[in-house]
Design an enzyme around this catalytic site. Structure first.
Site, mmCIF file in Angstrom:
data_model
loop_
_atom_site.group_PDB
_atom_site.id
_atom_site.type_symbol
_atom_site.label_atom_id
_atom_site.label_comp_id
_atom_site.label_asym_id
_atom_site.label_seq_id
_atom_site.Cartn_x
_atom_site.Cartn_y
_atom_site.Cartn_z
ATOM 1 N N HIS A 153 -19.969 31.465 9.463
ATOM 2 C CA HIS A 153 -20.156 31.349 7.521
ATOM 3 C C HIS A 153 -19.101 32.327 7.213
ATOM 4 C CE1 HIS A 153 -24.924 31.381 8.327
ATOM 5 N NE2 HIS A 153 -24.647 29.894 7.753
ATOM 6 N N ASP A 156 -18.872 34.785 4.996
ATOM 7 C CA ASP A 156 -18.035 35.883 4.891
ATOM 8 C C ASP A 156 -17.692 36.884 6.518
ATOM 9 O OD1 ASP A 156 -21.229 35.795 5.613
ATOM 10 O OD2 ASP A 156 -21.550 37.518 5.260
ATOM 11 N N HIS A 208 -29.258 32.695 14.842
ATOM 12 C CA HIS A 208 -28.409 32.430 13.446
ATOM 13 C C HIS A 208 -28.418 30.840 12.784
ATOM 14 C CE1 HIS A 208 -27.082 34.568 10.007
ATOM 15 N NE2 HIS A 208 -25.883 33.396 9.710
ATOM 16 N N HIS A 231 -23.922 45.348 7.742
ATOM 17 C CA HIS A 231 -24.005 44.263 7.069
ATOM 18 C C HIS A 231 -25.177 43.432 6.069
ATOM 19 C CE1 HIS A 231 -24.919 39.744 6.703
ATOM 20 N NE2 HIS A 231 -23.626 39.598 6.765
#
Lengths: 302, 302
Positions: free
Chosen positions: A63, A65, A141, A269
């Site tokens: 991902h 980020d 995830h 996060h």
């Protein structure tokens, strides 16, 4: 001592001068970079951390980020004339991404890039030196993602030199004694390790779990860690949203920290929904007392 | 009026809080993004520019300091729930890069992304609306690279309504008069445009040329522009290095601005070799007086 410097502790959208995920883990003289969100190289400058001291980079998942700052960092290292090899561990497709970016720019890096792909679900040691070890474990995830454990190896048991001499143990065997072994003398007498050593500096372990939903499947890997960095994207009022998006809440991170009996919990996060982060502390500390809301630019000593 | 806001004006390595290349060009209500170096989305936040107002993005070339912030911006726009289509113009391989990043993350953008590949060397109009026009032209760099001209269309010629009535020109023909046409009456009398109109607001043109070495081949495209942003990576003492790396010096940019008879020259894309930028002004202004050293966060009104 392990030193962890937070470069970014926000989730997907940068907000309130909080940046996407990246942190520097210092193990003796080595700097390891854990994840590399957009702007990491700029954050490194901001906090006066030398890029060239980084020899290992770990990317948890693809991902953006967690890795959109990687390509910029790699090319900047090249422009700065890096020659030392660089080791990167991450999902196999990351190699394709790096290669494509370099190819379109006609760039050849002036240093060797060792890339090691982490297949989904794998548990293994990635780096093992006399001083430290890094291993990975799967978290849960939306796309394949790994957590990591960074171990700073202790000094082993401490020798009692007088005792060793008295008992006529040859110096060549001292290293084994430090590792906890007993010694069998030629005369048949067994010298128990505890007679000639005392406890030394123990290993220090730092575990990193981002991004993941709450899962007890990671307990075997993080148990008794000296510190656990666990994602807490949401507060408990968004527990369902957290689950839907494969993220955790502050309360869940605290619950897991308790079950794992870690010494400290570092939260990060954070969703850009939240400007004020103090409720994360309130929620988590009610469940697990030794919790800290990480802030960018702060170094946590473990 | 064209408004140009500089988000980044440094060359490859970010330094001294100067960021890689990106700028916002405001043409009436439209925001256009020209190049998108790493951290652009963070710079947009810093200067309170709404991401969702951007409908057009232009990428000059595929060196990272001009596009490593694009993927982060595109995914953030998605996370923020953008639904309006977004148009991107850049080298064809940029599409492969975007697709690969989205594929590995399992991301589907919630908006339509119109991508138009600019083949090497092409000269053409990319966007043409009643209010503005954007066209591209080739510059000379190590890899294929384009410059761009942004034109804010003027109002056309200004009608003299009394005169039009007096000369019995039907209202249906007024638009053609504004475009400068003459009118032939039924009785055979030719009404010259100048009899019934005066000069209106002229077009405004902003030209962008980064990265490129000094080349007069771009003169036809930038001639008489109201402002030219031209890269000036180096000072004149590094003229050879500039040539070797397909970049320009401040003096060269000024020389070109003079030959092109532009009204203003904006300098940017400074090498991280230079902390103090005042020598760029000294060198360029000796050759071309209307020069400005751009600074990040500043809006230039053209």
């Amino acid at each position: 001592m392990i030193r962890v410097t937070i470069l970014g502790n926000n989730s997907a959208l940068p907000a309130y001068d909080r940046h996407p995920t990246a942190q520097i883990i210092e193990l003796r003289e080595q700097l390891l970079l854990m994840d590399c969100g957009e702007g990491t190289q700029i954050q490194l400058q901001r906090y006066n951390i030398r890029r060239r001291r980084i020899n290992y980079i770990f990317i948890s998942h693809l991902h953006g980020d967690h890795y959109f700052g990687l390509i910029g960092l790699l090319t900047s290292m090249g422009l700065l004339g890096r020659t030392a090899p660089l080791c990167i561990y991450g999902p196999p497709a990351l190699k394709d991404i790096i290669d494509l970016h370099l190819a379109v720019a006609g760039t050849t890096l002036p240093y060797v890039l060792h890339f090691e792909g982490l297949e989904e679900g794998v548990v293994r040691d990635l780096v093992d030196t006399p001083h430290f070890k890094v291993s990975c474990f799967p978290v849960i995830h939306r796309i394949p993602c790994h957590g990591f454990v960074f171990t700073l190896k202790g000094s082993g048991r401490k020798l009692l030199p007088e005792k060793c001499k008295e008992l006529e143990i040859p110096a060549a065997y001292y290293n084994q004694l430090k590792q906890g072994e007993d010694y069998l003398r030629r005369d048949g007498r067994l010298i128990k390790n505890e007679e000639v050593t005392t406890e030394g500096n123990p290993d220090k372990r730092y575990a990193y779990a981002a991004d993941t939903l709450y899962t007890e499947s990671i307990l075997p890997f993080i148990r008794n860690a000296d510190a656990l960095y666990h994602e807490s994207t949401y507060l408990d009022d968004n527990r369902e949203r957290a689950f839907d998006r494969f993220h955790s809440t502050a309360a869940q991170a605290a619950e897991l920290a308790g079950k794992a009996a870690v010494k400290r919990l570092l939260l990060g996060h954070f969703s850009s929904k939240y400007q004020d982060l103090s409720p994360f502390y309130t929620e988590a500390s009610a469940i697990f007392p030794d919790v800290e809301i990480t802030t960018e630019g702060t170094t946590y000593e473990i």
